[in-house]
Design a protein around this motif. Structure first.
Motif, PDB file in Angstrom:
ATOM      1  N   SER A 179       0.815  -1.218   0.000  1.00 22.17           N
ATOM      2  CA  SER A 179       0.000   0.000   0.000  1.00 22.17           C
ATOM      3  C   SER A 179       0.847   1.266   0.000  1.00 22.17           C
ATOM      4  CB  SER A 179      -0.946   0.005   1.202  1.00 22.17           C
ATOM      5  OG  SER A 179      -0.226   0.089   2.429  1.00 22.17           O
ATOM      6  N   ARG A 180       2.129   1.141   0.275  1.00 18.00           N
ATOM      7  CA  ARG A 180       3.026   2.300   0.275  1.00 18.00           C
ATOM      8  C   ARG A 180       3.958   2.328  -0.932  1.00 18.00           C
ATOM      9  NH1 ARG A 180       1.124   0.946   4.899  1.00 18.00           N
ATOM     10  NH2 ARG A 180       0.952   2.388   6.657  1.00 18.00           N
ATOM     11  N   ALA A 181       3.848   1.335  -1.786  1.00 21.64           N
ATOM     12  CA  ALA A 181       4.763   1.228  -2.928  1.00 21.64           C
ATOM     13  C   ALA A 181       4.610   2.380  -3.912  1.00 21.64           C
ATOM     14  CB  ALA A 181       4.545  -0.102  -3.644  1.00 21.64           C
ATOM     15  N   HIS A 182       3.381   2.934  -4.012  1.00 21.62           N
ATOM     16  CA  HIS A 182       3.144   3.967  -5.020  1.00 21.62           C
ATOM     17  C   HIS A 182       3.861   5.280  -4.721  1.00 21.62           C
ATOM     18  CE1 HIS A 182       0.133   5.047  -1.976  1.00 21.62           C
ATOM     19  NE2 HIS A 182       0.131   6.253  -2.507  1.00 21.62           N
ATOM     20  N   TYR A 183       4.369   5.438  -3.486  1.00 20.75           N
ATOM     21  CA  TYR A 183       5.104   6.657  -3.153  1.00 20.75           C
ATOM     22  C   TYR A 183       6.476   6.698  -3.823  1.00 20.75           C
ATOM     23  CZ  TYR A 183       1.608   7.583   0.467  1.00 20.75           C
ATOM     24  OH  TYR A 183       0.441   7.840   1.133  1.00 20.75           O
ATOM     25  N   GLY A 184       7.008   5.536  -4.177  1.00 20.57           N
ATOM     26  CA  GLY A 184       8.327   5.485  -4.804  1.00 20.57           C
ATOM     27  C   GLY A 184       9.459   5.860  -3.873  1.00 20.57           C
ATOM     28  N   ALA A 185       9.238   5.717  -2.575  1.00 24.84           N
ATOM     29  CA  ALA A 185      10.254   6.080  -1.581  1.00 24.84           C
ATOM     30  C   ALA A 185      11.343   5.006  -1.523  1.00 24.84           C
ATOM     31  CB  ALA A 185       9.613   6.231  -0.208  1.00 24.84           C
ATOM     32  N   PRO A 186      12.548   5.378  -1.106  1.00 22.23           N
ATOM     33  CA  PRO A 186      13.607   4.375  -0.970  1.00 22.23           C
ATOM     34  C   PRO A 186      13.254   3.338   0.093  1.00 22.23           C
ATOM     35  CG  PRO A 186      14.282   6.493  -0.034  1.00 22.23           C
ATOM     36  CD  PRO A 186      13.010   6.733  -0.760  1.00 22.23           C
ATOM     37  N   GLN A 187      13.879   2.171   0.003  1.00 20.80           N
ATOM     38  CA  GLN A 187      13.525   1.071   0.882  1.00 20.80           C
ATOM     39  C   GLN A 187      13.704   1.417   2.354  1.00 20.80           C
ATOM     40  OE1 GLN A 187      12.186  -1.863  -0.234  1.00 20.80           O
ATOM     41  NE2 GLN A 187      11.814  -2.335   1.926  1.00 20.80           N
ATOM     42  N   TRP A 188      14.788   2.137   2.692  1.00 24.29           N
ATOM     43  CA  TRP A 188      15.034   2.467   4.102  1.00 24.29           C
ATOM     44  C   TRP A 188      13.904   3.331   4.675  1.00 24.29           C
ATOM     45  CZ3 TRP A 188      15.159   7.500   5.634  1.00 24.29           C
ATOM     46  CH2 TRP A 188      15.422   8.474   4.656  1.00 24.29           C
ATOM     47  N   GLU A 189      13.334   4.173   3.825  1.00 25.05           N
ATOM     48  CA  GLU A 189      12.266   5.041   4.302  1.00 25.05           C
ATOM     49  C   GLU A 189      10.963   4.266   4.482  1.00 25.05           C
ATOM     50  OE1 GLU A 189      10.767   9.603   3.503  1.00 25.05           O
ATOM     51  OE2 GLU A 189      11.647   8.491   1.835  1.00 25.05           O
ATOM     52  N   VAL A 190      10.666   3.382   3.553  1.00 26.99           N
ATOM     53  CA  VAL A 190       9.463   2.551   3.680  1.00 26.99           C
ATOM     54  C   VAL A 190       9.584   1.646   4.903  1.00 26.99           C
ATOM     55  CG1 VAL A 190       7.965   0.859   2.564  1.00 26.99           C
ATOM     56  CG2 VAL A 190       9.098   2.622   1.188  1.00 26.99           C
TER      57      VAL A 190
END
Length: 280
Positions: free
Chosen positions: A229-240
């Motif tokens: 559900s957070r993948a669409h933000y395109g954030a780096p893995q450490w942030e997710v």
């Protein structure tokens, strides 16, 4: 004006700015250490110095003549721990006597919340310097809880039935200003800054529902669902990982527990979520 004895970092931000305004109102001379002088608040009794945490020479110059440093953690990044160490080294080289550090509730090497582990690393580094230290370990910001809600009125995350004792930024600032007004009295102390209540995400949703007048609900996600559900933000893995671990830390019970430290330091009860929302 005499040489400032207190340096305040983060004065252009939400927490550091609150602390700086309180110290100014109390007549405490301070030096605001900021990255951009143009954004520094114009406060009576405050001078401004420019330095980034990762710039050692600039840090030493900015902290020259400072007795007590109020250190808000650097912006979240993969380099944050290294930037903290560099800035602490700058403080030591500049002759700072004491660092009051904004850490995180439950900071430990094996904390579930990723940033709580980083704060523990910084705490340990601070202790290794031999400087006097005061650790202010705040829980999640109470002010941030409404932002957990999506546009559809749903709070999503793998928090289960875990509880958190989120704390208002104003309460943190009141407690920090009290410490900075008489810092030597608090040397060596570790304070847990929490709100006055432990809430589940379902209870947070109910309080938001009552305030907003529209339905807010909590959906307990699995880990797989949380990452998807957070993948669409395109954030780096450490942030997710950090986002998701906020919820898993709640589920693990690591954000629960109510401390009297806000009331003891600030001289007033800690703020509830309903009270914060009512203030607008």
């Amino acid at each position: 004006m005499s040489t400032p004895v207190v340096a305040v970092t983060g004065a252009t931000g939400r927490l550091g700015g609150r602390v700086a305004r309180r110290l100014s109102a109390a007549g405490v001379a301070q030096r605001l250490v900021v990255r951009d002088a143009a954004r520094a608040p114009d406060l009576p009794g405050a001078s401004v110095a420019v330095a980034e945490y990762g710039d050692g020479p600039a840090g030493r110059a900015a902290l020259s003549g400072v007795g007590t440093l109020f250190m808000v953690s650097a912006s979240e990044s993969p380099d944050r721990a290294a930037e903290h160490r560099t800035f602490v080294d700058s403080a030591v080289a500049a002759g700072v006597e004491r660092i009051v550090y904004i850490s995180f509730y439950g900071a430990s090497p094996d904390a579930t919340f990723a940033h709580a582990r980083l704060h523990w690393e910084t705490e340990e580094y601070l202790r290794s310097t031999g400087l006097a230290t005061v650790m202010l370990r705040d829980n999640l910001y109470l002010d941030f809880l409404p932002a957990l809600m999506g546009e559809d009125g749903v709070i999503r995350g793998p928090a289960g039935d875990g509880r958190l004792s989120a704390v208002a930024q104003d309460d943190i600032a009141d407690a920090a200003a009290a410490v900075l007004s008489d810092p030597a009295r608090h040397d060596g102390k570790v304070y847990d800054l929490t709100g006055p209540e432990e809430l589940t995400m379902t209870e947070v949703a109910a309080i938001l529902t009552a305030h907003l007048g529209r339905q807010v609900r909590y959906v307990d996600e699995t880990l797989e669902q949380a990452y998807a559900s957070r993948a669409h933000y395109g954030a780096p893995q450490w942030e997710v990982d950090a986002w998701v671990s906020t919820y898993t830390a709640v589920a693990a019970g690591e954000m629960a527990g109510v401390s009297p430290d806000v009331a003891d330091l600030a001289g007033h009860p800690a703020t509830t979520l309903a009270e914060l929302l009512a203030r607008g």
